[in-house]
Design a protein around this motif. Structure first.
Motif, short mmCIF file in Angstrom:
data_model
loop_
_atom_site.label_atom_id
_atom_site.label_comp_id
_atom_site.label_asym_id
_atom_site.label_seq_id
_atom_site.Cartn_x
_atom_site.Cartn_y
_atom_site.Cartn_z
N UNK A 18 23.43 27.01 -3.91
CA UNK A 18 23.91 25.62 -3.93
C UNK A 18 23.35 24.84 -2.75
N UNK A 19 23.26 23.54 -2.94
CA UNK A 19 22.71 22.69 -1.89
C UNK A 19 23.77 21.87 -1.20
N UNK A 20 23.34 20.73 -0.68
CA UNK A 20 24.22 19.85 0.07
C UNK A 20 25.18 19.09 -0.84
N UNK A 21 26.32 18.73 -0.29
CA UNK A 21 27.20 17.76 -0.94
C UNK A 21 26.99 16.43 -0.22
N UNK A 22 26.68 15.40 -0.98
CA UNK A 22 26.30 14.12 -0.40
C UNK A 22 27.48 13.16 -0.45
N UNK A 23 27.98 12.71 0.70
CA UNK A 23 29.10 11.76 0.70
C UNK A 23 28.65 10.35 0.32
N UNK A 24 29.59 9.53 -0.10
CA UNK A 24 29.27 8.18 -0.57
C UNK A 24 28.59 7.35 0.51
N UNK A 25 29.01 7.51 1.76
CA UNK A 25 28.40 6.71 2.81
C UNK A 25 26.92 7.07 3.02
N UNK A 26 26.56 8.33 2.70
CA UNK A 26 25.15 8.71 2.82
C UNK A 26 24.32 8.01 1.75
N UNK A 27 24.88 7.85 0.55
CA UNK A 27 24.17 7.11 -0.50
C UNK A 27 23.97 5.66 -0.10
N UNK A 50 0.77 -1.25 0.00
CA UNK A 50 0.00 0.00 0.00
C UNK A 50 0.80 1.29 0.00
N UNK A 51 1.97 1.33 0.62
CA UNK A 51 2.66 2.59 0.83
C UNK A 51 3.33 3.16 -0.40
N UNK A 52 3.48 4.49 -0.41
CA UNK A 52 4.22 5.21 -1.46
C UNK A 52 5.37 5.96 -0.80
N UNK A 53 6.55 5.84 -1.41
CA UNK A 53 7.74 6.55 -0.93
C UNK A 53 8.18 7.53 -1.99
N UNK A 54 8.40 8.78 -1.61
CA UNK A 54 9.02 9.74 -2.51
C UNK A 54 10.46 9.96 -2.07
N UNK A 55 11.36 10.00 -3.03
CA UNK A 55 12.80 10.14 -2.75
C UNK A 55 13.27 11.48 -3.31
N UNK A 56 13.76 12.34 -2.41
CA UNK A 56 14.23 13.66 -2.80
C UNK A 56 15.70 13.79 -2.41
N UNK A 57 16.57 13.80 -3.40
CA UNK A 57 18.00 13.89 -3.14
C UNK A 57 18.45 15.34 -2.93
N UNK A 58 17.68 16.30 -3.46
CA UNK A 58 18.11 17.70 -3.46
C UNK A 58 16.95 18.59 -3.01
N UNK A 92 5.51 8.15 2.62
CA UNK A 92 6.78 8.31 3.32
C UNK A 92 7.71 9.17 2.47
N UNK A 93 8.40 10.10 3.10
CA UNK A 93 9.41 10.92 2.43
C UNK A 93 10.79 10.40 2.80
N UNK A 94 11.62 10.14 1.79
CA UNK A 94 13.00 9.71 2.00
C UNK A 94 13.91 10.61 1.19
N UNK A 95 15.22 10.50 1.44
CA UNK A 95 16.20 11.32 0.75
C UNK A 95 17.09 12.03 1.75
N UNK A 96 17.48 13.26 1.43
CA UNK A 96 18.44 13.99 2.26
C UNK A 96 17.90 15.37 2.63
N UNK A 97 18.15 15.79 3.88
CA UNK A 97 17.83 17.13 4.34
C UNK A 97 19.04 17.68 5.09
N UNK A 98 19.27 18.99 4.97
CA UNK A 98 20.33 19.64 5.73
C UNK A 98 19.91 19.89 7.16
N UNK A 99 20.80 19.63 8.09
CA UNK A 99 20.47 19.80 9.51
C UNK A 99 20.17 21.25 9.88
#
Length: 318
Positions: free
Chosen positions: A113-122, A6-14, A60-67
Motif C-alpha cells: 500500500x502507498x500513501x494516504x493523501x489528505x484533502x489539504x494536500x490535494x 515550452x515546459x512539460x509537467x508530469x503529475x504522479x499521485x501514487x 517538471x515532476x509534480x505530485x506526491x512523495x513519501x518522506x
C-alpha cells in the motif's frame, strides 16, 4: 495538440519504488534464494518525466512523495535534470515487488500500500499546478489514484488545466479514466483491457479495438493511443488512424514500456509531427526501452535505428 509554453509537467499521485528480485525456481511457501536485486524509482508520471528529460523541453515532476523513502526519486531528478515540484507527505511511497523466475519466465507481483493523501494536500497540489501553468504548456496526468483521493481527480485537474490553456494527457484506468474522459483531455492512452472496460464491451478482434478507439476519439478526445503490448499500438486522431507494430527486440523489463510510449508520442506531437510520425517514434521509443531496467530512455541513435523498422498499417473505416 500544440502547447503554447515550452515546459512539460508530469503529475504522479501514487509514486512507487519498483523492486525487482531475480529468484530462479521461485516457489510459494518455500525458502527461496534471490540472486540479484534492483530498486528503481517509478510510478507512471515519474517514468514519463524520466523518458522526456534530456529532450528539447524542460520537464517538471509534480505530485506526491513519501518522506521516508524519497532518496531514490531525488537522485533521479538530479541525474536527469528534472525540476522537482513534488509535495512530500508523511510515510513511504509504495513499493512494488516483482519476483522474476527466469527459468520459467514467471513473474510474481507483490504491491504494497502507498500513501494516504489528505484533502489539504490535494489543495496544495492544485495551487502548485496553477503556478506551473505560467511556463508549462503540457501536463501529463498518469497512474493510479491513492487512498483518500476521489476518482474524479483527473477530471477535475483536466478541466482546471485546460481552462488555463494547457494541453492535457491522461493515462490511467477504471473509474479515474471514466471520469477523465468525460472532461475531454487532449490525449489518452488506455490499453485494450482498460478501453473495453471503459466502453463496456469486449474487444476481441483488432477491428473491435479500432472501432472502440474511433468511438473514444469521436467523444471529444484529440488523440487516442491504445497499447497492445507486444503487438504494438493503435493510434487515432483527426489526421488519421494507424496500427504500429514494433520490431523484435531484446527484453530486459517491460515495466514502464507504456510510459515510454506516452513520452515518445507526446514529444513528437508537441514538436508538430503528424500522426504517422508520432506512432513510429512512440513505438520505437517504447521498443528501445525494453532492453533497459528502470526509467532509462533508449539512446537517440537506438530510437533512430528502430523508427525505420516499425511496421505501419493504416486502419480502414470499418
Amino acid at each position: 495538440m500544440r502547447a503554447t509554453k515550452p515546459g512539460v509537467v508530469t503529475v504522479t499521485l501514487n509514486a512507487a519504488i519498483d523492486q525487482t528480485l531475480e529468484c530462479p525456481g521461485f516457489t510459494a511457501g518455500a525458502v527461496n534464494r534471490v540472486v540479484a536485486e534492483t530498486r528503481t524509482p517509478g510510478g507512471k508520471g515519474i517514468n514519463v518525466a524520466a523518458f522526456l528529460a534530456g529532450g528539447s523541453r524542460p520537464v517538471t515532476a509534480a505530485g506526491f512523495l513519501g518522506e521516508d523513502n524519497v532518496a531514490l526519486f531525488e537522485a533521479l531528478f538530479r541525474d536527469r535534470d528534472i525540476q522537482d515540484r513534488c509535495l512530500r507527505l508523511p510515510g513511504s511511497s509504495r513499493v512494488n515487488i516483482k519476483v522474476v523466475d527466469r527459468t520459467s519466465g514467471a513473474v510474481t507481483d507483490l504491491n504494497l500500500p502507498g500513501l494516504r493523501v489528505p484533502e489539504e494536500a490535494l489543495e496544495a497540489l492544485g495551487a502548485t499546478l496553477d503556478a506551473l501553468t505560467e511556463d508549462h504548456g503540457c501536463f501529463v496526468l498518469s497512474g493510479s489514484v491513492p487512498a483518500g483521493v476521489p476518482a474524479t481527480i483527473y477530471a477535475t485537474l483536466t478541466e482546471r488545466l485546460r481552462a488555463k490553456g494547457a494541453v492535457v494527457a491522461v493515462d490511467t484506468s477504471g473509474e479515474p479514466l471514466r471520469h477523465a474522459v468525460a472532461a475531454q483531455p487532449d490525449f489518452v492512452k488506455p490499453n485494450v483491457h482498460e478501453l473495453g472496460e471503459l466502453l463496456g464491451r469486449p474487444l476481441k478482434t483488432p477491428g473491435d479495438v479500432g472501432r472502440a478507439a474511433r468511438d473514444l476519439h469521436a467523444s471529444g478526445i484529440g488523440m487516442v493511443v491504445v497499447s497492445l503490448g507486444a503487438e504494438g499500438a493503435l493510434f487515432v486522431s483527426h489526421d488519421g488512424a494507424w496500427r504500429a507494430l514494433p520490431p523484435p527486440v531484446e527484453v530486459a523489463s517491460t515495466v514502464g514500456a507504456g510510459d515510454a510510449l506516452v513520452a515518445g508520442v507526446l514529444a513528437a506531437r508537441l514538436d508538430g509531427s503528424d500522426l504517422e510520425t508520432c506512432a513510429r517514434r512512440g513505438t520505437a521509443f517504447a521498443a528501445g526501452k525494453l532492453a533497459r531496467v528502470g526509467p532509462v530512455p533508449p539512446t537517440p541513435e537506438r530510437v533512430a535505428a528502430l523508427v525505420g523498422a516499425v511496421r505501419m498499417h493504416p486502419l480502414g473505416n470499418a
